[in-house]
Design a protein around this motif. Structure first.
Motif, PDB file in Angstrom:
ATOM      1  N   GLU A  72     -12.351  56.897   0.001  1.00 58.35           N
ATOM      2  CA  GLU A  72     -12.853  57.897   0.833  1.00 58.35           C
ATOM      3  C   GLU A  72     -14.085  58.625   0.089  1.00 58.35           C
ATOM      4  O   GLU A  72     -15.050  58.844   0.869  1.00 58.35           O
ATOM      5  N   ALA A  73     -14.017  59.014  -1.028  1.00 60.77           N
ATOM      6  CA  ALA A  73     -15.141  59.638  -1.737  1.00 60.77           C
ATOM      7  C   ALA A  73     -16.408  58.700  -1.727  1.00 60.77           C
ATOM      8  O   ALA A  73     -17.555  59.208  -1.361  1.00 60.77           O
ATOM      9  N   ARG A  74     -16.109  57.538  -1.921  1.00 61.11           N
ATOM     10  CA  ARG A  74     -17.259  56.526  -1.827  1.00 61.11           C
ATOM     11  C   ARG A  74     -17.623  56.211  -0.328  1.00 61.11           C
ATOM     12  O   ARG A  74     -18.923  56.075  -0.220  1.00 61.11           O
ATOM     13  N   LEU A  75     -16.664  56.143   0.609  1.00 62.73           N
ATOM     14  CA  LEU A  75     -17.173  55.939   1.881  1.00 62.73           C
ATOM     15  C   LEU A  75     -18.232  57.279   2.167  1.00 62.73           C
ATOM     16  O   LEU A  75     -19.263  57.097   3.125  1.00 62.73           O
ATOM     17  N   ASP A  76     -17.749  58.636   1.787  1.00 55.48           N
ATOM     18  CA  ASP A  76     -18.648  59.671   2.166  1.00 55.48           C
ATOM     19  C   ASP A  76     -19.976  59.630   1.664  1.00 55.48           C
ATOM     20  O   ASP A  76     -21.011  59.791   2.312  1.00 55.48           O
ATOM     21  N   ARG A  77     -20.066  59.044   0.115  1.00 52.56           N
ATOM     22  CA  ARG A  77     -21.446  58.724  -0.484  1.00 52.56           C
ATOM     23  C   ARG A  77     -22.051  58.009   0.616  1.00 52.56           C
ATOM     24  O   ARG A  77     -23.654  57.997   0.488  1.00 52.56           O
ATOM     25  N   LEU A  78     -21.572  56.732   0.969  1.00 53.31           N
ATOM     26  CA  LEU A  78     -22.248  55.630   1.605  1.00 53.31           C
ATOM     27  C   LEU A  78     -22.730  56.131   2.998  1.00 53.31           C
ATOM     28  O   LEU A  78     -23.931  55.981   3.234  1.00 53.31           O
ATOM     29  N   GLU A  79     -22.137  57.058   3.552  1.00 52.91           N
ATOM     30  CA  GLU A  79     -22.377  57.589   4.738  1.00 52.91           C
ATOM     31  C   GLU A  79     -23.731  58.673   4.727  1.00 52.91           C
ATOM     32  O   GLU A  79     -24.401  58.504   5.413  1.00 52.91           O
ATOM     33  N   ASP A  80     -23.518  59.155   3.611  1.00 51.06           N
ATOM     34  CA  ASP A  80     -24.804  60.345   3.388  1.00 51.06           C
ATOM     35  C   ASP A  80     -25.729  59.381   2.900  1.00 51.06           C
ATOM     36  O   ASP A  80     -27.061  59.905   3.402  1.00 51.06           O
ATOM     37  N   THR A  81     -25.806  58.464   2.271  1.00 51.44           N
ATOM     38  CA  THR A  81     -27.054  57.481   1.976  1.00 51.44           C
ATOM     39  C   THR A  81     -27.534  56.965   3.097  1.00 51.44           C
ATOM     40  O   THR A  81     -28.749  56.799   3.619  1.00 51.44           O
ATOM     41  N   HIS A  82     -26.473  56.309   4.294  1.00 54.73           N
ATOM     42  CA  HIS A  82     -27.033  55.809   5.568  1.00 54.73           C
ATOM     43  C   HIS A  82     -27.682  56.861   6.210  1.00 54.73           C
ATOM     44  O   HIS A  82     -28.801  56.413   7.027  1.00 54.73           O
ATOM     45  N   ARG A  83     -27.179  58.000   6.502  1.00 56.73           N
ATOM     46  CA  ARG A  83     -27.986  59.123   7.020  1.00 56.73           C
ATOM     47  C   ARG A  83     -29.278  59.423   6.399  1.00 56.73           C
ATOM     48  O   ARG A  83     -30.545  59.761   7.356  1.00 56.73           O
TER      49      ARG A  83
END
Length: 251
Positions: A72-83
């Motif tokens: 979940e933490a990795r997914l949050d970082r990926l979503e922030d990078t995507h944004r």
């Protein structure tokens, strides 16, 4: 004493108690109808996992739960990078459209005086800069009255001035576009308005063989509008179009 029949019914009663729904029937029916809605709700799933952890007890390590937390933490970082990537793409697209509109406006005038007037007016407004200056090198040292009639955009300087100004006198290798923050603008370029300039872009101009170079200076009161960390591709393109446009006035 319990009979054999009574002993047989005890586990059945316990099983019935465990399978009996403990929630409202309408809510249970709604969940059974749309179970995917629960899986898509992160907060609800976290609450269910936390309830399950409490049932397990403190003396059991749930490796699956730890792995899920890391995912979940990795997914949050990926979503922030995507944004961030999407925001940068939109910003680049907006900048490209901005430069294209400025180029089209720059190509409209048919005489040099109108060209300079638009350069310091609508072209500067389209690019979102506070001050625009065209700096031309010349061997003529006397003040030409015609220069004064061309407005406040044009600056006439001696040979070698543009390179020295753009690299700050450091003798660095020449770059077409230099972005930097300044304490205040150079008075010889901006005049009295230099007191309010906090960042600038210097675009070196090559007008072809046999001609002295020039420079286009964009000054901004925002200290963060032009910084060395920003890309220069769009400004380099604008400088290239500007060079070719100026050559028709210099012929």
């Amino acid at each position: 004493m319990l009979t054999s029949g009574q002993t047989k019914n005890v586990p059945e009663q316990a099983e019935d108690k465990m399978t009996t729904p403990q929630i409202d029937e309408s809510l249970r029916a709604k969940i059974m109808e749309e179970p995917a809605a629960i899986l898509d709700d992160r907060d609800l799933m976290n609450a269910l996992i936390a309830a399950n952890d409490r049932e397990i007890g403190a003396n059991v390590v749930d490796l699956r739960g730890i792995a899920m937390e890391r995912l979940e933490a990795r997914l949050d970082r990926l979503e922030d990078t995507h944004r961030s990537v999407i925001a940068a793409a939109y910003e680049n697209l907006a900048g490209t459209n901005q430069v294209h509109r400025a180029v089209l406006r720059m190509l409209d005038p048919l005489d040099f005086e109108a060209f300079l007037r638009d350069l310091g007016g609508e072209v500067a407004d389209t690019l979102g800069v506070d001050h625009m200056r065209l700096v031309l090198e010349t061997v003529q040292t006397d003040d030409d009255p015609a220069v004064g009639r061309l407005g406040d955009v044009l600056r006439i300087v001696p040979p070698g001035y543009c390179n020295q100004y753009a690299d700050g006198g450091r003798g660095a290798p020449p770059r077409q576009v230099t972005l930097r923050q300044v304490q205040q603008g150079e008075p010889s370029i901006y005049g009295d308005a230099g007191a309010y300039v906090r960042s600038e872009a210097c675009l070196r101009l090559n007008f072809g063989p046999g001609r002295l170079p020039g420079m286009l200076v964009m000054g901004a009161e925002d200290p963060h509008q032009f910084t060395p960390q920003h890309g220069t591709d769009l400004l380099g393109f604008f400088a290239g179009v500007f060079e070719r446009t100026m050559r028709r006035y210099l012929d």
